[in-house]
Design a protein around this motif. Structure first.
Motif, short mmCIF file in Angstrom:
data_model
loop_
_atom_site.label_atom_id
_atom_site.label_comp_id
_atom_site.label_asym_id
_atom_site.label_seq_id
_atom_site.Cartn_x
_atom_site.Cartn_y
_atom_site.Cartn_z
N CYS A 51 0.81 -1.22 0.00
CA CYS A 51 0.00 0.00 0.00
C CYS A 51 0.85 1.27 0.00
CB CYS A 51 -0.99 0.07 1.16
SG CYS A 51 -2.15 1.46 0.97
N ASN A 52 1.02 1.81 -1.18
CA ASN A 52 1.74 3.07 -1.37
C ASN A 52 0.79 4.22 -1.00
OD1 ASN A 52 3.45 4.56 -4.25
ND2 ASN A 52 3.43 5.15 -2.09
N VAL A 53 0.77 4.57 0.29
CA VAL A 53 -0.21 5.49 0.86
C VAL A 53 -0.21 6.86 0.19
CG1 VAL A 53 -0.91 6.68 2.97
CG2 VAL A 53 -0.14 4.31 3.07
N THR A 54 0.96 7.42 -0.01
CA THR A 54 1.08 8.74 -0.62
C THR A 54 2.52 8.93 -1.07
OG1 THR A 54 0.60 11.12 -0.35
CG2 THR A 54 1.56 9.98 1.54
N ASN A 55 2.90 10.17 -1.35
CA ASN A 55 4.25 10.48 -1.78
C ASN A 55 4.77 11.66 -0.96
OD1 ASN A 55 6.41 11.79 -3.66
ND2 ASN A 55 6.00 9.79 -4.58
N ALA A 56 6.04 11.62 -0.61
CA ALA A 56 6.63 12.67 0.23
C ALA A 56 6.95 13.92 -0.58
CB ALA A 56 7.86 12.15 0.94
N CYS A 57 5.95 14.47 -1.23
CA CYS A 57 6.05 15.75 -1.92
C CYS A 57 5.17 16.71 -1.14
CB CYS A 57 5.57 15.61 -3.37
SG CYS A 57 5.54 17.16 -4.29
N PHE A 58 5.77 17.72 -0.51
CA PHE A 58 5.04 18.50 0.48
C PHE A 58 4.66 19.92 0.04
CE2 PHE A 58 7.67 15.41 2.89
CZ PHE A 58 6.63 14.66 3.41
N VAL A 59 4.85 20.23 -1.24
CA VAL A 59 4.47 21.55 -1.76
C VAL A 59 3.30 21.35 -2.73
CG1 VAL A 59 5.22 23.58 -3.04
CG2 VAL A 59 6.84 22.38 -1.54
N PRO A 60 2.13 21.95 -2.43
CA PRO A 60 0.94 21.72 -3.26
C PRO A 60 1.17 21.89 -4.76
CG PRO A 60 0.30 22.90 -1.29
CD PRO A 60 1.81 22.81 -1.27
N LYS A 61 1.84 22.97 -5.16
CA LYS A 61 2.04 23.21 -6.59
C LYS A 61 2.93 22.14 -7.21
CE LYS A 61 2.69 27.02 -9.82
NZ LYS A 61 3.20 26.17 -10.90
N ASP A 62 3.95 21.72 -6.47
CA ASP A 62 4.82 20.65 -6.97
C ASP A 62 4.04 19.34 -7.08
OD1 ASP A 62 6.86 22.49 -6.95
OD2 ASP A 62 7.80 21.74 -5.12
N LEU A 63 3.17 19.10 -6.12
CA LEU A 63 2.40 17.87 -6.11
C LEU A 63 1.48 17.77 -7.33
CD1 LEU A 63 1.70 15.31 -4.50
CD2 LEU A 63 -0.04 16.64 -3.27
N THR A 64 0.90 18.87 -7.74
CA THR A 64 -0.03 18.84 -8.87
C THR A 64 0.66 18.44 -10.18
OG1 THR A 64 0.27 21.20 -9.42
CG2 THR A 64 -1.48 20.64 -7.85
N GLU A 65 1.98 18.60 -10.24
CA GLU A 65 2.71 18.28 -11.47
C GLU A 65 2.67 16.79 -11.81
OE1 GLU A 65 3.99 20.38 -13.62
OE2 GLU A 65 3.45 22.12 -12.40
N PHE A 66 2.27 15.97 -10.85
CA PHE A 66 2.22 14.53 -11.07
C PHE A 66 0.86 14.05 -11.59
CE2 PHE A 66 5.60 15.25 -7.99
CZ PHE A 66 6.62 14.47 -8.50
N TYR A 67 -0.03 15.01 -11.88
CA TYR A 67 -1.38 14.67 -12.33
C TYR A 67 -1.59 15.14 -13.77
CZ TYR A 67 -2.26 13.71 -7.43
OH TYR A 67 -2.19 13.18 -6.16
N PRO A 68 -1.56 14.20 -14.73
CA PRO A 68 -1.82 14.58 -16.13
C PRO A 68 -3.20 15.20 -16.29
CG PRO A 68 -0.90 12.37 -16.02
CD PRO A 68 -1.22 12.78 -14.61
N ARG A 69 -4.16 14.69 -15.53
CA ARG A 69 -5.52 15.25 -15.53
C ARG A 69 -5.90 15.58 -14.09
NH1 ARG A 69 -4.29 12.36 -19.63
NH2 ARG A 69 -3.64 10.74 -18.17
N GLY A 70 -6.30 16.84 -13.85
CA GLY A 70 -6.65 17.28 -12.51
C GLY A 70 -5.64 18.23 -11.89
N LYS A 71 -4.59 18.54 -12.61
CA LYS A 71 -3.52 19.40 -12.09
C LYS A 71 -4.07 20.74 -11.58
CE LYS A 71 0.54 21.95 -13.74
NZ LYS A 71 1.47 22.16 -14.86
#
Length: 403
Positions: A51-71
């Motif tokens: 279970c890969n719960v989440t990712n240790a990316c803690f800046v909202p704008k940086d986090l959105t870069e991982f979403y091809p749809r929904g950024k």
């Protein structure tokens, strides 16, 4: 009996939504309807059962870069609840987590059962009703009340939450309510490539390759893995996610350009000349001259251009060096078809995002109708990001339900 809330979908987003709502308002009567005989199955198998719960990316704008749809749509919600918040949530409820080298977050137990047990304990604690084997047949709204007909009977509630993931049947039901659904296509898949350059190299990988789809702007970087089917690894999966629509339009027939070293062709040629000069009497295939390229892969590049691997560096012509450099930095492969991860299948598609109020994850067409998770046209690359979308949506909806 009328409920306060009905949640369609017994997955991560559904359970989390219910728990958040009950933590804020214990008096709510909430029922979760699950089509299957088991709940939280995607949680169970995710991350190879860890279970890969989440990712240790803690800046909202940086986090959105991982979403091809929904950024764009997730930027605001991530300011309310994101990776650090879900990590603290699980930790404070008795599930210690760990961050691995690639920033993926897992339970310290290395078992998805830790997450399932946590949810189940809270479901029991808050007396949340979970009904299995309840496939939804129809959804209607009459006089402001939601009516949900299932294979086991009719349920009514003031508020309806749909978290049923990438279910074609649920999308069809949502369409009857007037919502537009973007036709789903696979989002995470390996590239099927039959090429003699990859034969018998199963398991060989490089730590940082650059991969492009020919005649498009699609490009990604990262680890690349050679598989039974062709190519996989983060670089490929990221490319498949961001190129999901384009590759579907191409009927999964396309050319893949691979730069195994992520270095310009000219630079690789220069490096090979220096290596030749320093190793004139040594056999070419004795070892790989590049740290990131395995001996097996290096030998394959050498033989591909017609050079005998037992030849010495001094025997290589300038043309030989350029041909090897081309295999290292400008190799072209023909992909045909795809191989999806059946257990962790992710789609690009779902309810069009323009019809959702992302301050509440609520339908703009119907009051008291909410959506979270993959039922929306939101998806991400691998690494815990799809779960984070589910946690964020569930947290925001749960707070709205508790008002």
């Amino acid at each position: 009996m009328k409920r306060d809330v009905i949640i369609v979908g017994g997955g991560a987003a559904g359970f989390f939504t219910a728990i958040i709502a009950k933590e804020r308002n214990p008096n709510l009567k909430i029922t979760i309807l699950e089509k299957g005989k088991e709940v939280l199955q995607k949680v169970k198998i995710s991350g190879g059962g860890r279970c890969n719960v989440t990712n240790a990316c803690f800046v909202p704008k940086d986090l959105t870069e991982f979403y091809p749809r929904g950024k764009k749509e997730l930027l605001g919600p991530f300011h309310q609840f994101m990776t650090g918040d879900i990590m603290e949530w699980f930790e404070s409820r008795g599930v210690p987590l760990k961050i691995e080298k690639d920033n993926r977050v897992f339970p310290k137990s290395n078992s998805s059962q830790s997450i399932i047990d946590c949810f189940q304990q809270l479901i029991d604690k808050y007396d949340i009703e979970v009904l299995k084997n309840h496939g939804v047949i129809s959804v209607e709204k009459q006089d402001g009340i939601w009516q949900v007909e299932t294979t086991k009977g009719l349920f009514v509630a003031d508020k309806l939450v749909i978290t049923a993931g990438s279910s074609k049947r649920i999308w069809e039901l949502v369409a009857t309510l007037g919502h537009k659904v973007v036709e789903p296509v696979p989002s995470l898949f390996t590239f099927n490539i039959k090429d003699p350059r990859l034969t018998d190299l199963l398991g060989v990988s490089v730590p940082y390759a650059t991969v492009k789809i020919a005649d498009t702007k699609l490009e990604s970087h990262g680890p690349l893995l050679i598989t039974h089917w062709g190519m996989s690894g983060p670089a490929i999966l990221k490319l498949s996610a961001f190129g999901a629509r384009k590759l579907a339009d191409m009927n999964y027939e396309y050319k893949v350009e691979v730069n195994w070293l992520s270095k310009p062709f000219g630079q690789v040629v220069q490096e090979l000349h220096k290596i030749k000069k320093a190793n004139t009497k040594k056999q070419i295939a004795l070892r790989s001259p590049f740290e990131s390229i395995s001996k097996r892969l290096w030998e394959r590049f050498v033989t591909t251009v017609g050079v005998d691997p037992i030849s010495r560096w001094a025997d290589l012509s300038n043309k030989n060096l350029e041909e090897i450099a081309r295999q290292l930095s400008k190799a072209v492969f023909k992909a045909s078809g795809k191989s999806t991860f059946k257990d962790e299948f992710v789609t690009a598609g779902g309810i069009t995002l323009k019809e959702i109020n992302f301050k509440r994850f609520e339908s703009k067409l119907h009051e008291n109708l909410f959506f979270a998770g993959e039922v929306l046209n939101i998806d991400a690359v691998t690494g815990g990001f799809n779960f984070q979308n589910a946690w964020t949506g569930g947290y925001i909806i749960g707070n709205v339900l508790a008002e």
